[in-house]
Design an enzyme around this catalytic site. Structure first.
Site, PDB file in Angstrom:
ATOM      1  N   TRP A  55      15.489  19.323   5.763  1.00  0.00           N
ATOM      2  CA  TRP A  55      15.843  18.020   5.192  1.00  0.00           C
ATOM      3  C   TRP A  55      15.687  18.001   3.668  1.00  0.00           C
ATOM      4  O   TRP A  55      16.059  17.037   3.019  1.00  0.00           O
ATOM      5  CB  TRP A  55      14.988  16.912   5.830  1.00  0.00           C
ATOM      6  CG  TRP A  55      15.206  16.734   7.303  1.00  0.00           C
ATOM      7  CD1 TRP A  55      16.032  17.491   8.114  1.00  0.00           C
ATOM      8  CD2 TRP A  55      14.615  15.745   8.154  1.00  0.00           C
ATOM      9  NE1 TRP A  55      15.975  17.027   9.407  1.00  0.00           N
ATOM     10  CE2 TRP A  55      15.112  15.959   9.473  1.00  0.00           C
ATOM     11  CE3 TRP A  55      13.706  14.703   7.947  1.00  0.00           C
ATOM     12  CZ2 TRP A  55      14.730  15.167  10.553  1.00  0.00           C
ATOM     13  CZ3 TRP A  55      13.331  13.914   9.022  1.00  0.00           C
ATOM     14  CH2 TRP A  55      13.841  14.143  10.306  1.00  0.00           C
ATOM     15  N   LYS A  56      15.117  19.033   3.128  1.00  0.00           N
ATOM     16  CA  LYS A  56      14.891  19.149   1.677  1.00  0.00           C
ATOM     17  C   LYS A  56      14.164  17.891   1.158  1.00  0.00           C
ATOM     18  O   LYS A  56      13.405  17.284   1.895  1.00  0.00           O
ATOM     19  CB  LYS A  56      16.212  19.379   0.945  1.00  0.00           C
ATOM     20  CG  LYS A  56      17.052  20.497   1.550  1.00  0.00           C
ATOM     21  CD  LYS A  56      18.117  20.973   0.621  1.00  0.00           C
ATOM     22  CE  LYS A  56      19.058  21.908   1.360  1.00  0.00           C
ATOM     23  NZ  LYS A  56      19.861  22.726   0.503  1.00  0.00           N
ATOM     24  N   GLY A  60      24.696  24.311   0.075  1.00  0.00           N
ATOM     25  CA  GLY A  60      24.988  22.987  -0.486  1.00  0.00           C
ATOM     26  C   GLY A  60      26.303  22.916  -1.249  1.00  0.00           C
ATOM     27  O   GLY A  60      26.571  21.945  -1.948  1.00  0.00           O
ATOM     28  N   GLY A  85      21.094  22.614   6.116  1.00  0.00           N
ATOM     29  CA  GLY A  85      20.595  21.658   5.129  1.00  0.00           C
ATOM     30  C   GLY A  85      21.275  20.308   5.297  1.00  0.00           C
ATOM     31  O   GLY A  85      20.904  19.502   6.151  1.00  0.00           O
ATOM     32  N   GLY A  86      22.310  20.062   4.490  1.00  0.00           N
ATOM     33  CA  GLY A  86      22.984  18.762   4.447  1.00  0.00           C
ATOM     34  C   GLY A  86      23.330  18.184   5.815  1.00  0.00           C
ATOM     35  O   GLY A  86      23.093  16.996   6.068  1.00  0.00           O
TER      36      GLY A  86
HETATM   37  C1  PEP Z   1      19.545  25.110   3.243  1.00  0.00           C
HETATM   38  O1  PEP Z   1      18.997  24.189   2.662  1.00  0.00           O
HETATM   39  O2  PEP Z   1      18.864  26.055   3.653  1.00  0.00           O
HETATM   40  C2  PEP Z   1      20.986  25.056   3.455  1.00  0.00           C
HETATM   41  C3  PEP Z   1      21.568  26.040   4.091  1.00  0.00           C
HETATM   42  O3  PEP Z   1      21.651  23.965   2.981  1.00  0.00           O
HETATM   43  P1  PEP Z   1      23.174  23.526   3.310  1.00  0.00           P
HETATM   44  O4  PEP Z   1      23.340  23.619   4.803  1.00  0.00           O
HETATM   45  O5  PEP Z   1      23.284  22.126   2.802  1.00  0.00           O
HETATM   46  O6  PEP Z   1      24.085  24.487   2.616  1.00  0.00           O
END
Ligand code: PEP
Length: 252
Positions: free
Chosen positions: A10-11, A170, A231-232
């Site tokens: 979730w960062k 991202g 991530g997102g």
């Molecule tokens: C991550 O934060 O590890 C990632 C892969 O982000 P995203 O899926 O948004 O590219």
């Protein structure tokens, strides 16, 4: 033979109440999906609240980082011992930590060692930057990061690796399934050289970088890819649920 894993990073998103709302939106459905490890990694301050909500379920909890010392005068840091009481996994060496917080290979190695020492399962992130990729240096960079992260580690039990090309994180520009599969194959060959073929075959290696419900099958259908670090797309319950369901169906 390797249980697939989908982990949501979730960062630095969600307040505590938003984190609670997000996990409430998906916990019942997530809990029902079998043949797969499902992990959510909220910010530190939400670990307790989210942990309470998923207690007794099949959903696992992970942190996004930690310091390598167990205790002491390190204002603002979170220790492996603190996390071990709350969660099962911890992301280590994410490219955002390397890029914005100057985490070196040596620091990443100390964190992996410290996590394993207290029984936390590290999700070790490695991956090349765009300039390194364009210079044809992917194999060299990924091999170097892997080997420096594993110095002094004799037992890989619990370790999960995430191949995350920095240019795909991202950006909405995911790697292709073939590229990710090939690079993950290279990571596994390195593990075989270091620890033997049998152990290398047991380690789960995820792909991460702009994974969505729309491209999940491209990655999950590959032989070397054991899941995804998301991530997102992990911030939208319907999207995350779809990624987990597809993975369970394809690999189950
Ligand atoms: C991550 O934060 O590890 C990632 C892969 O982000 P995203 O899926 O948004 O590219």
């Amino acid at each position: 033979m390797r249980v697939p894993m989908i982990a949501g990073n979730w960062k630095m998103n969600t307040t505590v109440s938003q984190a609670v709302a997000l996990v409430n939106e998906m916990r019942h459905e997530l809990n029902e999906i079998g043949n797969i490890d499902k992990v959510v990694c909220p910010p530190f301050i939400s670990l307790s609240a989210v942990g309470e909500l998923i207690k007794g379920s099949s959903i696992k909890l992970g942190a996004q980082d930690m310091y390598f010392e167990e205790r002491g005068a390190y204002t603002g840091e979170i220790s492996p011992l603190m996390l071990a009481e709350l969660c099962e996994l911890v992301i280590i060496g994410h490219s955002e930590r390397r890029q914005y917080f100057n985490e070196t290979g040596e620091i990443v190695n100390r964190k992996v060692l410290a996590a394993l020492r207290v029984g936390l399962k590290p999700i070790l992130c490695i991956g090349e930057r765009l300039d390194e990729n364009e210079a044809g240096r992917t194999a060299e960079v990924v091999t170097g990061q892997l080997r420096s992260s594993l110095v002094g580690i004799s037992d890989l039990n619990g370790l999960v690796i995430a191949y995350e090309p920095v240019w795909a994180i991202g950006t909405g520009k995911a790697a292709t399934g073939d590229w990710a599969n090939e690079t993950i194959g290279l990571i596994r060959r390195n593990l075989a050289e270091l620890y033997g073929k049998e152990i290398a075959q047991r380690v789960r290696i995820l792909y991460g970088g702009s994974v969505t419900a729309a491209n999940t099958s491209e990655f999950i259908s590959q032989s070397e890819i054991d899941g995804a670090l998301v991530g997102g797309a992990s911030l939208k319950s319907s999207e995350f649920l779809s990624i987990v369901k597809q993975t369970s169906e394809i690999r189950g």
